[in-house]
Scaffold this motif. Structure first.
Motif, PDB file in Angstrom:
ATOM      1  N   ARG A  37      70.380  73.127  82.573  1.00  0.00           N
ATOM      2  CA  ARG A  37      69.587  72.572  81.463  1.00  0.00           C
ATOM      3  C   ARG A  37      68.367  73.432  81.168  1.00  0.00           C
ATOM      4  O   ARG A  37      68.088  73.765  80.011  1.00  0.00           O
ATOM      5  CB  ARG A  37      69.113  71.154  81.806  1.00  0.00           C
ATOM      6  N   SER A  38      67.636  73.814  82.213  1.00  0.00           N
ATOM      7  CA  SER A  38      66.393  74.568  81.994  1.00  0.00           C
ATOM      8  C   SER A  38      66.651  75.922  81.348  1.00  0.00           C
ATOM      9  O   SER A  38      65.844  76.407  80.558  1.00  0.00           O
ATOM     10  CB  SER A  38      65.667  74.826  83.316  1.00  0.00           C
ATOM     11  N   ASP A  40      69.450  76.837  79.684  1.00  0.00           N
ATOM     12  CA  ASP A  40      70.425  76.782  78.593  1.00  0.00           C
ATOM     13  C   ASP A  40      71.686  77.590  78.934  1.00  0.00           C
ATOM     14  O   ASP A  40      72.176  78.376  78.136  1.00  0.00           O
ATOM     15  CB  ASP A  40      69.768  77.311  77.297  1.00  0.00           C
ATOM     16  N   ARG A  68      68.905  63.319  87.435  1.00  0.00           N
ATOM     17  CA  ARG A  68      68.715  62.534  86.211  1.00  0.00           C
ATOM     18  C   ARG A  68      69.499  61.233  86.311  1.00  0.00           C
ATOM     19  O   ARG A  68      70.604  61.208  86.836  1.00  0.00           O
ATOM     20  CB  ARG A  68      69.230  63.334  85.004  1.00  0.00           C
TER      21      ARG A  68
ATOM     22  N   SER B   9      67.214  79.215  72.423  1.00  0.00           N
ATOM     23  CA  SER B   9      67.906  78.008  72.827  1.00  0.00           C
ATOM     24  C   SER B   9      67.947  76.965  71.712  1.00  0.00           C
ATOM     25  O   SER B   9      68.754  76.068  71.732  1.00  0.00           O
ATOM     26  CB  SER B   9      67.277  77.427  74.084  1.00  0.00           C
TER      27      SER B   9
END
Lengths: 408, 408
Positions: A37-38, A40, A68, B9
């Protein structure tokens, strides 16, 4: 932190590895999903990169961490103790060598004998011998970082002016150290190394706009602007020690007059302490010892010493006002020998800044003394090496060792 | 130039478009194949992006150009005349408004009546009316750029100190201008706008390490370090006008003493010309007129005027030495009113730099007078808008117009 690597278009696998390593180095433990996620990236790409880093011993898995939505997942982190670097700090009379792990923890530390103009060549040989010995004793060492006085001309490998000890000018650090060891050597101006050290290792200094104001045998400055080092075309930017605060002031060996270095470096303080006979035996002391003696007198309330420390603080403060107007950092960290002046010095600095800096800007600028031990420049020398290893993780695992690349 | 957009992104299609537009804006004509090679994109991706830009009228095809291996191919280029921007320069007493095309060519230019402390509010209203009128008359205008005196606090929208005309401090440029027009408004510190203008439009200033030293009603500085603007946390970096060159010198309204602005701004020169009775009627002249008069006297050899211009040049030179030690640029471009001092001034600047800057660094630093017409700050105001349009090409074609985005 700016990547020192060549960017996405070349070696993209190394580039992706570098981004993962940089994220883990700054964030500590992350799950694979959080990394994806961080950065991409696809989960598959992260899994592949992490597997290789696990195999290579660069990262390790931790127990389950909270993810999460409350799901548990396996964390990964850099094993900060697995690889080591050597940091070498050159001041003028002082050379300090330390071995550090990737978390910036010192594993060993030594000072070479006090250097004079006559012993510079001998000192270079000693440093080479010590580096060889340290490398033989510890096969986890992956790079050597060096912090040298500025203005350091990075393409040339030489410092352009070293006030009070010009002999260092004839030393070409690249020629003397590069290509002589089985690991690479990286050289940086000392205060720039210091700001890198705070950015990597000081939890209080996690701002993208950070200045490290080195007040040692020389006066230097390193500035991160939006997480990027200000370098200038030759690497000779942020030379606050040679910025004049008085165009009619004291002459400096750099050609300028009224340079800050002539008023608040340890060398300038030592000179004044000797001239005024403030500390018995000061003439035979090192610059650091003379400063420590007068700071000790000030702390015990001796009026002359207090007055001197306050006056030095005013000049340090004039420098802070210039730093604020020139770079508008969020935080200025004052470090090295003269930071030993402590609260008496800092009060005087803050008084000057309060009265002379632009209120709306000053109110957004913290000024603090460094708490980095043993000192930010030697930790910074290590940080320079560590930053290069983060940018090129292949250097950690041997695939990039002992190449003929220039070290700039 | 640093991209002002949000990176790969998000909105990757806009990001790719922006990279193509930026390449064409700086390189002129390119073939699709050359674009693909330069940006490491697939030919298919480039074809798609270029087709859309052709449809939107942002780029146009040229005749055949010589490609790699001698093959002919169709070139594409930005149609620099197709879209326009408005640039507004605020000095102190002077407000100048121009319409420019994307190549930085001025299409029209006007100066508002001289502003005094009492007419600032009225001036703001006039500017709004003029912008509305220009937009009505020219539907190719896509953005407004403004260049304002620093230290400009970019999140707040206000300048922290405007020596000699503090009334401007109460003007919040974002509140006064943002959201009032069908196109977006972008505000930047004036000298930073000036360095951007040189970077975009001056073929002689194509270095990644460039400084624009604005000597007008105020004294300002904009610096590109490795193609990136030095901003500081609040946008208040590179405030050379408030850097002290004499900690025992003249007091300044910013709180500091010995600020460069007190010695070599047009306001300081005007004050001195009046006090010494050097130019008949100088008291009733604008700052620019008084400076021009004394520069004219100096050119005709009048001894007092020559001496004054030389002394101003020395202070400009002290500023250059500080710029060199602080930022180590490849090239310093001196611009605005005081650059009218010409060769007499420049000789004096170079003498100071020759004697006071570090030789190895000085020898790698060019110092020149700006040749940008009408002046770099108003062209810079346009350049600020143009840079934003390059970063977000959708603003050119209407899809990003009149949004509620903050303009910082």
């Amino acid at each position: 932190m700016e990547s020192l690597s060549s960017g996405p278009s070349q070696e993209s696998s190394e580039y992706t590895r570098s981004r993962v390593v940089a994220l883990l180095h700054s964030h500590g433990v992350s799950s694979r999903a959080a990394i994806a996620r961080s950065l991409d990236l696809t989960p598959a790409a992260v899994t592949k990169v992490v597997s290789r880093l696990l195999n290579e011993g660069v990262v390790e898995e931790t127990g389950g961490i909270e993810g999460r939505g409350g799901r548990r997942s396996i964390g990964v982190r850099i094993d900060g103790t697995r690889f080591h670097v050597i940091g070498v700090k050159f001041a003028r009379s002082l050379v300090r060598i330390g071995v550090f792990d990737l978390d910036g923890r010192p594993l060993s530390m030594e000072d070479l004998p006090t250097v004079t103009e006559d012993t510079i060549a001998e000192t270079i040989s000693s440093i080479r011998r010590r580096i060889h010995a340290l490398l033989r004793a510890d096969d986890s060492i992956r790079a050597v970082g060096m912090a040298v006085p500025g203005p350091y001309l990075r393409e040339v490998g030489r410092t352009a002016v070293v006030s009070s000890m010009q002999g260092w000018r004839s030393v070409n650090f690249l020629h003397e150290f590069s290509g002589r060891f089985p690991v690479q050597v990286f050289v940086e101006q000392d205060a720039r190394a210091g700001v890198l050290a705070h950015h990597l290792f000081d939890p209080e200094s996690q701002t993208p706009d950070l200045a490290y104001y080195l007040l040692g045998e020389g006066v230097g400055l390193g500035v991160l602007d939006a997480d990027r080092l200000i370098n200038g075309q030759q690497g000779a930017a942020t030379e606050i020690g040679h910025v004049s605060v008085d165009v009619n002031g004291r002459p400096c060996e750099c050609g300028n007059v009224g340079c800050l270095e002539q008023y608040c470096s340890a060398v300038a303080i030592h000179r004044e302490v000797v001239e005024r006979g403030m500390v018995p035996g000061a003439r035979d002391m090192s610059h650091a010892q003379a400063c420590e003696a007068v700071f000790e007198s000030a702390r015990s309330g001796e009026a002359d010493a207090v007055e001197l420390v306050r006056r030095i603080g005013r000049y340090v403060g004039y420098g802070c006002v210039t730093i604020i107007n020139s770079y508008n950092p969020r935080r200025i960290v004052i470090g090295d020998i003269v930071a030993g002046g402590g609260e008496i010095l800092l009060d005087s600095v803050r008084d000057v800044v309060e009265s002379r800096a632009i209120p709306e800007v000053r109110d957004e600028t913290e000024i603090v003394l460094s708490t980095m031990s043993p000192d930010a420049a030697v930790t910074g020398a290590a940080a320079v090496a560590i930053q290069h290893l983060i940018d090129r993780p292949s250097l950690l695992v041997g695939s990039g060792k002992a190449t003929e690349h220039p070290v700039a």
